[in-house]
Write a protein that holds these residues in place. Structure first.
Motif, PDB file in Angstrom:
ATOM      1  N   VAL A  61     103.716  63.210   1.781  1.00  0.00           N
ATOM      2  CA  VAL A  61     104.332  64.154   0.848  1.00  0.00           C
ATOM      3  C   VAL A  61     103.234  64.798   0.008  1.00  0.00           C
ATOM      4  N   THR A  62     103.257  66.116  -0.066  1.00  0.00           N
ATOM      5  CA  THR A  62     102.313  66.860  -0.892  1.00  0.00           C
ATOM      6  C   THR A  62     103.067  67.470  -2.067  1.00  0.00           C
ATOM      7  N   LEU A  63     102.595  67.192  -3.291  1.00  0.00           N
ATOM      8  CA  LEU A  63     103.194  67.771  -4.489  1.00  0.00           C
ATOM      9  C   LEU A  63     102.445  69.069  -4.801  1.00  0.00           C
ATOM     10  N   VAL A  64     103.085  70.189  -4.529  1.00  0.00           N
ATOM     11  CA  VAL A  64     102.445  71.497  -4.649  1.00  0.00           C
ATOM     12  C   VAL A  64     102.879  72.135  -5.964  1.00  0.00           C
ATOM     13  N   PRO A  65     101.946  72.495  -6.862  1.00  0.00           N
ATOM     14  CA  PRO A  65     102.345  73.218  -8.081  1.00  0.00           C
ATOM     15  C   PRO A  65     103.069  74.516  -7.734  1.00  0.00           C
ATOM     16  N   ASN A  66     104.111  74.808  -8.484  1.00  0.00           N
ATOM     17  CA  ASN A  66     104.934  75.984  -8.166  1.00  0.00           C
ATOM     18  C   ASN A  66     104.154  77.288  -8.248  1.00  0.00           C
ATOM     19  N   SER A  67     103.141  77.337  -9.105  1.00  0.00           N
ATOM     20  CA  SER A  67     102.371  78.574  -9.228  1.00  0.00           C
ATOM     21  C   SER A  67     101.652  78.914  -7.935  1.00  0.00           C
ATOM     22  N   ILE A  68     101.241  77.900  -7.165  1.00  0.00           N
ATOM     23  CA  ILE A  68     100.575  78.157  -5.878  1.00  0.00           C
ATOM     24  C   ILE A  68     101.546  78.789  -4.897  1.00  0.00           C
ATOM     25  N   LEU A  69     102.767  78.265  -4.848  1.00  0.00           N
ATOM     26  CA  LEU A  69     103.765  78.809  -3.921  1.00  0.00           C
ATOM     27  C   LEU A  69     104.251  80.187  -4.354  1.00  0.00           C
ATOM     28  N   PHE A  70     104.144  80.493  -5.644  1.00  0.00           N
ATOM     29  CA  PHE A  70     104.638  81.780  -6.123  1.00  0.00           C
ATOM     30  C   PHE A  70     103.584  82.882  -6.013  1.00  0.00           C
ATOM     31  N   LYS A  71     102.312  82.536  -6.226  1.00  0.00           N
ATOM     32  CA  LYS A  71     101.265  83.555  -6.243  1.00  0.00           C
ATOM     33  C   LYS A  71     100.631  83.792  -4.880  1.00  0.00           C
ATOM     34  N   ASN A  72     100.814  82.872  -3.929  1.00  0.00           N
ATOM     35  CA  ASN A  72     100.189  83.005  -2.618  1.00  0.00           C
ATOM     36  C   ASN A  72     101.239  83.280  -1.543  1.00  0.00           C
ATOM     37  N   PRO A  73     100.831  83.921  -0.442  1.00  0.00           N
ATOM     38  CA  PRO A  73     101.779  84.162   0.649  1.00  0.00           C
ATOM     39  C   PRO A  73     102.290  82.841   1.235  1.00  0.00           C
ATOM     40  N   VAL A  74     103.585  82.764   1.422  1.00  0.00           N
ATOM     41  CA  VAL A  74     104.225  81.581   2.000  1.00  0.00           C
ATOM     42  C   VAL A  74     104.898  81.994   3.309  1.00  0.00           C
ATOM     43  N   GLU A  75     104.534  81.336   4.393  1.00  0.00           N
ATOM     44  CA  GLU A  75     105.148  81.612   5.692  1.00  0.00           C
ATOM     45  C   GLU A  75     106.270  80.602   5.919  1.00  0.00           C
ATOM     46  N   ILE A  76     107.491  81.086   6.014  1.00  0.00           N
ATOM     47  CA  ILE A  76     108.662  80.224   6.228  1.00  0.00           C
ATOM     48  C   ILE A  76     108.934  80.188   7.723  1.00  0.00           C
ATOM     49  N   LEU A  77     108.592  79.087   8.355  1.00  0.00           N
ATOM     50  CA  LEU A  77     108.678  78.990   9.812  1.00  0.00           C
ATOM     51  C   LEU A  77     110.115  78.867  10.297  1.00  0.00           C
ATOM     52  N   THR A  78     110.994  78.349   9.451  1.00  0.00           N
ATOM     53  CA  THR A  78     112.380  78.114   9.876  1.00  0.00           C
ATOM     54  C   THR A  78     113.348  79.029   9.137  1.00  0.00           C
ATOM     55  N   ASP A  79     112.883  80.212   8.751  1.00  0.00           N
ATOM     56  CA  ASP A  79     113.785  81.157   8.089  1.00  0.00           C
ATOM     57  C   ASP A  79     114.934  81.545   9.018  1.00  0.00           C
ATOM     58  N   ASP A  80     114.660  81.612  10.329  1.00  0.00           N
ATOM     59  CA  ASP A  80     115.694  81.866  11.328  1.00  0.00           C
ATOM     60  C   ASP A  80     115.719  80.686  12.294  1.00  0.00           C
ATOM     61  N   ASN A  81     116.782  80.602  13.086  1.00  0.00           N
ATOM     62  CA  ASN A  81     116.900  79.474  14.015  1.00  0.00           C
ATOM     63  C   ASN A  81     115.950  79.579  15.193  1.00  0.00           C
ATOM     64  N   VAL A  82     115.494  80.786  15.514  1.00  0.00           N
ATOM     65  CA  VAL A  82     114.602  80.988  16.659  1.00  0.00           C
ATOM     66  C   VAL A  82     113.392  81.802  16.214  1.00  0.00           C
ATOM     67  N   ARG A  83     112.289  81.648  16.947  1.00  0.00           N
ATOM     68  CA  ARG A  83     111.110  82.492  16.755  1.00  0.00           C
ATOM     69  C   ARG A  83     110.337  82.571  18.063  1.00  0.00           C
ATOM     70  N   ARG A  84     109.386  83.501  18.109  1.00  0.00           N
ATOM     71  CA  ARG A  84     108.681  83.746  19.361  1.00  0.00           C
ATOM     72  C   ARG A  84     107.435  82.872  19.451  1.00  0.00           C
ATOM     73  N   HIS A  85     107.193  82.359  20.651  1.00  0.00           N
ATOM     74  CA  HIS A  85     106.024  81.536  20.936  1.00  0.00           C
ATOM     75  C   HIS A  85     105.208  82.200  22.041  1.00  0.00           C
ATOM     76  N   GLU A  86     103.971  81.760  22.193  1.00  0.00           N
ATOM     77  CA  GLU A  86     103.124  82.365  23.220  1.00  0.00           C
ATOM     78  C   GLU A  86     102.054  81.397  23.694  1.00  0.00           C
ATOM     79  N   VAL A  87     101.608  81.606  24.954  1.00  0.00           N
ATOM     80  CA  VAL A  87     100.485  80.870  25.528  1.00  0.00           C
ATOM     81  C   VAL A  87      99.659  81.857  26.350  1.00  0.00           C
TER      82      VAL A  87
END
Length: 307
Positions: free
Chosen positions: A174-200
């Motif tokens: 478990v990582t305790l992340v200060p809220n200011s880091i999550l608010f001021k920096n770009p956050v990539e939400i990997l599960t915002d949708d049920n599916v996403r594109r993958h590649e190889v």
């Protein structure tokens, strides 16, 4: 009181007696003031007890009211915190006015304003994280249970407080992340949708018919059960590599990290099997060594053999 004398020792004695008498009078006055203020202290303690009970009941009522709405859990927690904080502020103000009758609500609010400025400078980081936590709870994205990536931290959001966010990493920590880091920096939400594109990347040898190889790869990916074929599968020739022509293969599957790894595993296995069955080579790097002078390939017959 003793009669003052002209001797130095007498002067010292008179000063000592006066000092002790003054101190005794002050202690008596303080004791009397404390006794007179005891009822106010008792009433203030009762007010704090009532405030504690009222805050608990108010939070329960807020939970009942918000439980019937489609609000996110983080927003419900914010409402509970605001309700509790408002009741405690009112209760503390009333208790202070009871203990110090000369204080008025206007002077108390003015004092709180000056104190807030001083506290704001002293605890800037704490208030920054507090405000960031409020804004994170208010915004629609990044819900509890989402897998996010921010500043090299990848994990599932487990809990959002007004100070920090608890992110469970994929390896279990478990990582305790200060809220200011999550608010001021770009956050990539990997599960915002049920599916996403993958590649190889899949490489074939230079003597391969690229159209045939692309068809073989496309049919192989279509046969994988974790691939959402109806959303489209892409097979692009993208690069002339050192020993192969590389295809970028893209498809849609589940958005969770586990879904991604399972889908990639099955796609790679299917592509390898299909290319082998079609007789198409998946090359590995070839290395050619060149030398400035001729390198003898065998021993000269006339050369003596050392024992």
């Amino acid at each position: 009181m003793s009669t003052p004398t002209t001797t130095p020792s007498g002067e010292t004695y008179d000063q000592t007696v006066n000092t002790l008498g003054t101190l005794q009078d002050q202690l008596v006055d303080m004791a009397e003031a404390l006794i007179r203020a005891l009822p106010n202290f008792v009433i203030a303690l009762l007010i704090l007890a009532v405030t504690w009970i009222a805050a608990r009941f108010a939070v329960r009522i807020a939970d009942v009211l918000t439980g019937k709405t489609p609000l996110r859990p983080s927003l419900k927690n914010l409402i509970d915190t605001v309700v509790k904080l408002a009741i405690w502020i009112i209760g503390l103000m009333i208790a202070l006015i009871v203990v110090m009758p000369g204080m008025t609500p206007a002077s108390l609010i003015a004092g709180l304003g000056i104190g807030a400025v001083a506290f704001g400078f002293a605890f800037q980081d704490i208030f920054e994280n507090f405000l960031a936590g409020v804004l994170i709870m208010l915004r629609e994205k990044m819900r509890i249970g989402d897998v996010i990536e921010c500043e090299g931290i990848i994990g599932k959001v487990e809990h959002i407080t007004l100070r920090e966010t608890h992110v469970r990493k994929l390896s279990g920590e478990v990582t305790l992340v200060p809220n200011s880091i999550l608010f001021k920096n770009p956050v990539e939400i990997l599960t915002d949708d049920n599916v996403r594109r993958h590649e190889v990347i899949a490489g074939v040898s230079y003597d391969t018919d690229l159209d045939e190889a692309a068809d073989v790869i496309l049919n192989a990916v279509k046969g994988v059960d974790t691939v959402l074929a109806d959303k489209g599968i892409d097979v692009f020739a993208v690069e002339f590599n050192s020993s192969s022509v590389d295809f970028k293969v893209r498809w849609w599957a589940g958005s969770k990290p586990r879904d991604m790894w399972e889908s990639k595993d099955r796609v790679i296995r299917a592509i390898k099997r299909a290319l082998d069955d079609a007789g198409i080579e998946i090359p590995f790097p070839y290395i050619t060594h060149t030398f400035k002078e001729r390198v003898p390939m065998g021993r000269d017959p006339g050369e003596a053999v050392e024992s």
